[in-house]
Design a protein around this motif. Sequence first.
Motif, PDB file in Angstrom:
ATOM      1  N   GLN A  62     -32.602 -17.084  -2.529  1.00  0.00           N
ATOM      2  CA  GLN A  62     -32.173 -16.421  -3.493  1.00  0.00           C
ATOM      3  C   GLN A  62     -31.876 -14.922  -2.802  1.00  0.00           C
ATOM      4  O   GLN A  62     -30.828 -14.137  -2.785  1.00  0.00           O
ATOM      5  N   MET A  63     -32.917 -14.466  -2.021  1.00  0.00           N
ATOM      6  CA  MET A  63     -32.975 -13.080  -1.136  1.00  0.00           C
ATOM      7  C   MET A  63     -31.710 -13.192  -0.229  1.00  0.00           C
ATOM      8  O   MET A  63     -30.716 -12.285  -0.258  1.00  0.00           O
ATOM      9  N   THR A  64     -31.428 -14.311   0.454  1.00  0.00           N
ATOM     10  CA  THR A  64     -30.439 -14.306   1.423  1.00  0.00           C
ATOM     11  C   THR A  64     -29.117 -14.457   0.836  1.00  0.00           C
ATOM     12  O   THR A  64     -27.963 -13.677   1.090  1.00  0.00           O
ATOM     13  N   ALA A  65     -29.074 -15.013  -0.429  1.00  0.00           N
ATOM     14  CA  ALA A  65     -27.874 -15.131  -1.204  1.00  0.00           C
ATOM     15  C   ALA A  65     -27.435 -13.819  -1.791  1.00  0.00           C
ATOM     16  O   ALA A  65     -26.218 -13.407  -1.707  1.00  0.00           O
ATOM     17  N   ALA A  66     -28.228 -12.958  -2.173  1.00  0.00           N
ATOM     18  CA  ALA A  66     -28.080 -11.687  -2.712  1.00  0.00           C
ATOM     19  C   ALA A  66     -27.433 -10.638  -1.477  1.00  0.00           C
ATOM     20  O   ALA A  66     -26.659 -10.051  -1.862  1.00  0.00           O
ATOM     21  N   VAL A  67     -28.139 -10.815  -0.476  1.00  0.00           N
ATOM     22  CA  VAL A  67     -27.702  -9.984   0.597  1.00  0.00           C
ATOM     23  C   VAL A  67     -26.303 -10.372   0.980  1.00  0.00           C
ATOM     24  O   VAL A  67     -25.338  -9.670   1.160  1.00  0.00           O
ATOM     25  N   HIS A  68     -25.935 -11.796   0.967  1.00  0.00           N
ATOM     26  CA  HIS A  68     -24.716 -12.303   1.237  1.00  0.00           C
ATOM     27  C   HIS A  68     -23.756 -11.841   0.342  1.00  0.00           C
ATOM     28  O   HIS A  68     -22.462 -11.436   0.706  1.00  0.00           O
ATOM     29  N   GLU A  69     -24.030 -11.764  -0.985  1.00  0.00           N
ATOM     30  CA  GLU A  69     -23.290 -11.075  -1.876  1.00  0.00           C
ATOM     31  C   GLU A  69     -22.767  -9.708  -1.705  1.00  0.00           C
ATOM     32  O   GLU A  69     -21.925  -9.407  -1.796  1.00  0.00           O
ATOM     33  N   ALA A  70     -23.935  -8.896  -1.323  1.00  0.00           N
ATOM     34  CA  ALA A  70     -23.878  -7.370  -1.106  1.00  0.00           C
ATOM     35  C   ALA A  70     -22.820  -7.438   0.174  1.00  0.00           C
ATOM     36  O   ALA A  70     -22.021  -6.330   0.166  1.00  0.00           O
ATOM     37  N   LEU A  71     -22.674  -8.020   1.154  1.00  0.00           N
ATOM     38  CA  LEU A  71     -21.797  -7.909   2.051  1.00  0.00           C
ATOM     39  C   LEU A  71     -20.355  -8.440   1.614  1.00  0.00           C
ATOM     40  O   LEU A  71     -19.429  -7.439   2.103  1.00  0.00           O
ATOM     41  N   GLN A  72     -20.229  -9.297   0.927  1.00  0.00           N
ATOM     42  CA  GLN A  72     -18.745  -9.776   0.448  1.00  0.00           C
ATOM     43  C   GLN A  72     -18.567  -8.493  -0.413  1.00  0.00           C
ATOM     44  O   GLN A  72     -17.236  -8.376  -0.255  1.00  0.00           O
ATOM     45  N   ARG A  73     -19.508  -7.747  -1.268  1.00  0.00           N
ATOM     46  CA  ARG A  73     -18.931  -6.779  -1.896  1.00  0.00           C
ATOM     47  C   ARG A  73     -18.353  -5.377  -1.039  1.00  0.00           C
ATOM     48  O   ARG A  73     -17.421  -4.997  -1.447  1.00  0.00           O
ATOM     49  N   ILE A  74     -19.034  -5.241   0.114  1.00  0.00           N
ATOM     50  CA  ILE A  74     -18.494  -4.500   1.108  1.00  0.00           C
ATOM     51  C   ILE A  74     -16.990  -4.902   1.546  1.00  0.00           C
ATOM     52  O   ILE A  74     -16.014  -4.092   1.547  1.00  0.00           O
ATOM     53  N   VAL A  75     -16.979  -6.175   1.863  1.00  0.00           N
ATOM     54  CA  VAL A  75     -15.532  -6.655   2.366  1.00  0.00           C
ATOM     55  C   VAL A  75     -14.540  -6.081   1.139  1.00  0.00           C
ATOM     56  O   VAL A  75     -13.505  -5.767   1.465  1.00  0.00           O
ATOM     57  N   ARG A  76     -14.776  -6.560   0.023  1.00  0.00           N
ATOM     58  CA  ARG A  76     -14.147  -6.389  -1.286  1.00  0.00           C
ATOM     59  C   ARG A  76     -13.744  -4.976  -1.405  1.00  0.00           C
ATOM     60  O   ARG A  76     -12.591  -4.276  -1.543  1.00  0.00           O
ATOM     61  N   GLU A  77     -14.769  -3.880  -1.621  1.00  0.00           N
ATOM     62  CA  GLU A  77     -14.733  -2.635  -1.903  1.00  0.00           C
ATOM     63  C   GLU A  77     -13.804  -1.816  -0.811  1.00  0.00           C
ATOM     64  O   GLU A  77     -13.525  -0.612  -0.989  1.00  0.00           O
ATOM     65  N   ASN A  78     -13.866  -2.312   0.592  1.00  0.00           N
ATOM     66  CA  ASN A  78     -13.457  -1.424   1.592  1.00  0.00           C
ATOM     67  C   ASN A  78     -11.772  -2.044   1.947  1.00  0.00           C
ATOM     68  O   ASN A  78     -11.527  -1.640   3.312  1.00  0.00           O
ATOM     69  N   ASP A  79     -11.716  -2.921   1.314  1.00  0.00           N
ATOM     70  CA  ASP A  79     -10.356  -3.528   1.533  1.00  0.00           C
ATOM     71  C   ASP A  79     -10.037  -4.213   3.076  1.00  0.00           C
ATOM     72  O   ASP A  79      -9.278  -3.702   3.688  1.00  0.00           O
ATOM     73  N   LEU A  80     -11.361  -4.901   3.251  1.00  0.00           N
ATOM     74  CA  LEU A  80     -11.239  -5.512   4.728  1.00  0.00           C
ATOM     75  C   LEU A  80     -10.450  -7.096   4.829  1.00  0.00           C
ATOM     76  O   LEU A  80     -10.547  -7.481   5.672  1.00  0.00           O
ATOM     77  N   GLY A  81      -9.653  -7.158   3.774  1.00  0.00           N
ATOM     78  CA  GLY A  81      -8.713  -8.372   3.829  1.00  0.00           C
ATOM     79  C   GLY A  81      -7.989  -8.505   4.843  1.00  0.00           C
ATOM     80  O   GLY A  81      -7.499  -9.934   5.150  1.00  0.00           O
ATOM     81  N   ARG A  82      -7.407  -7.795   5.574  1.00  0.00           N
ATOM     82  CA  ARG A  82      -6.651  -7.904   6.583  1.00  0.00           C
ATOM     83  C   ARG A  82      -7.349  -7.952   7.795  1.00  0.00           C
ATOM     84  O   ARG A  82      -6.552  -8.430   8.821  1.00  0.00           O
ATOM     85  N   PHE A  83      -8.745  -8.185   7.955  1.00  0.00           N
ATOM     86  CA  PHE A  83      -9.162  -8.386   8.993  1.00  0.00           C
ATOM     87  C   PHE A  83      -9.841  -9.801   8.894  1.00  0.00           C
ATOM     88  O   PHE A  83     -10.108 -10.223   7.894  1.00  0.00           O
ATOM     89  N   THR A  84     -10.508 -10.377  10.349  1.00  0.00           N
ATOM     90  CA  THR A  84     -11.161 -11.359  10.127  1.00  0.00           C
ATOM     91  C   THR A  84     -12.577 -10.727  10.136  1.00  0.00           C
ATOM     92  O   THR A  84     -13.080 -10.044  10.943  1.00  0.00           O
ATOM     93  N   VAL A  85     -13.507 -10.924   9.017  1.00  0.00           N
ATOM     94  CA  VAL A  85     -14.794 -10.416   8.832  1.00  0.00           C
ATOM     95  C   VAL A  85     -15.802 -11.669   8.887  1.00  0.00           C
ATOM     96  O   VAL A  85     -15.451 -12.457   8.023  1.00  0.00           O
ATOM     97  N   HIS A  86     -16.779 -11.465   9.505  1.00  0.00           N
ATOM     98  CA  HIS A  86     -17.871 -12.368   9.671  1.00  0.00           C
ATOM     99  C   HIS A  86     -18.861 -11.509   8.936  1.00  0.00           C
ATOM    100  O   HIS A  86     -19.365 -10.611   9.430  1.00  0.00           O
ATOM    101  N   CYS A  87     -19.545 -12.284   7.920  1.00  0.00           N
ATOM    102  CA  CYS A  87     -20.865 -11.579   7.173  1.00  0.00           C
ATOM    103  C   CYS A  87     -21.956 -12.465   7.391  1.00  0.00           C
ATOM    104  O   CYS A  87     -21.900 -13.625   7.143  1.00  0.00           O
ATOM    105  N   ASP A  88     -22.921 -11.899   7.911  1.00  0.00           N
ATOM    106  CA  ASP A  88     -24.386 -12.627   8.310  1.00  0.00           C
ATOM    107  C   ASP A  88     -25.370 -12.079   7.753  1.00  0.00           C
ATOM    108  O   ASP A  88     -25.541 -10.916   7.874  1.00  0.00           O
ATOM    109  N   VAL A  89     -26.561 -12.854   7.440  1.00  0.00           N
ATOM    110  CA  VAL A  89     -27.798 -12.408   7.190  1.00  0.00           C
ATOM    111  C   VAL A  89     -28.761 -13.083   8.114  1.00  0.00           C
ATOM    112  O   VAL A  89     -28.710 -14.177   8.306  1.00  0.00           O
TER     113      VAL A  89
END
Length: 155
Positions: free
Chosen positions: A64-91
Amino acid sequence: MIDLHRILVPTDFSKHSHNALNYAVAFADKFGAELYLLHVVQDLALFIPEAVSVAPPVAPAVEQMTAAVHEALQRIVRENDLGRFTVHCDVREGTPFYEIIQYAKESDIDLIIMGTHGHTGLVHVLLGSVTEKVVRKSPCPVLTIRDPEHEFVHP
Ligand code: ATP
Ligand code: MN
């Protein structure tokens, strides 16, 4: 000619690491680099002692904790318009500086960009402890970003 292909931004979700991300975005744009966002869940054993014995009942809590952190990283990707990059999110779990360095080695990172401070953010401390250790032991250059509002206080 220096070419940056892979840029790592270790984040503790503080304002400081957000500033570091802004620099990473500028570098990624210039160099066409991929971004790596990493959060290290610290001292799991302190929060969930049972986790170190890998007892089945706590496995869901860790997940659950790992999933919550993953979600928080995905939020960073969304909120900063990082869609134009290849972004790797890891916990990762463990000691932040050590995991950041291991990750940089494994992923063949060319540049780490991180805040000079994080959540603790003590004004009189020159560098946060995670940044200090990463700078000392990193396999690649480290760019440390100071928060403009976080300047030294003169006596
Ligand atoms: P300290 O933790 O030593 O009391 P601090 O919180 O002000 O002080 P650091 O923890 O060194 O300073 O944080 C500096 C930077 O290190 C952050 O901006 C972030 O980029 C990175 N960082 C800190 N903790 C983590 C973590 N758990 N996972 C990933 N990156 C981290
Ligand atoms: Mn910290």
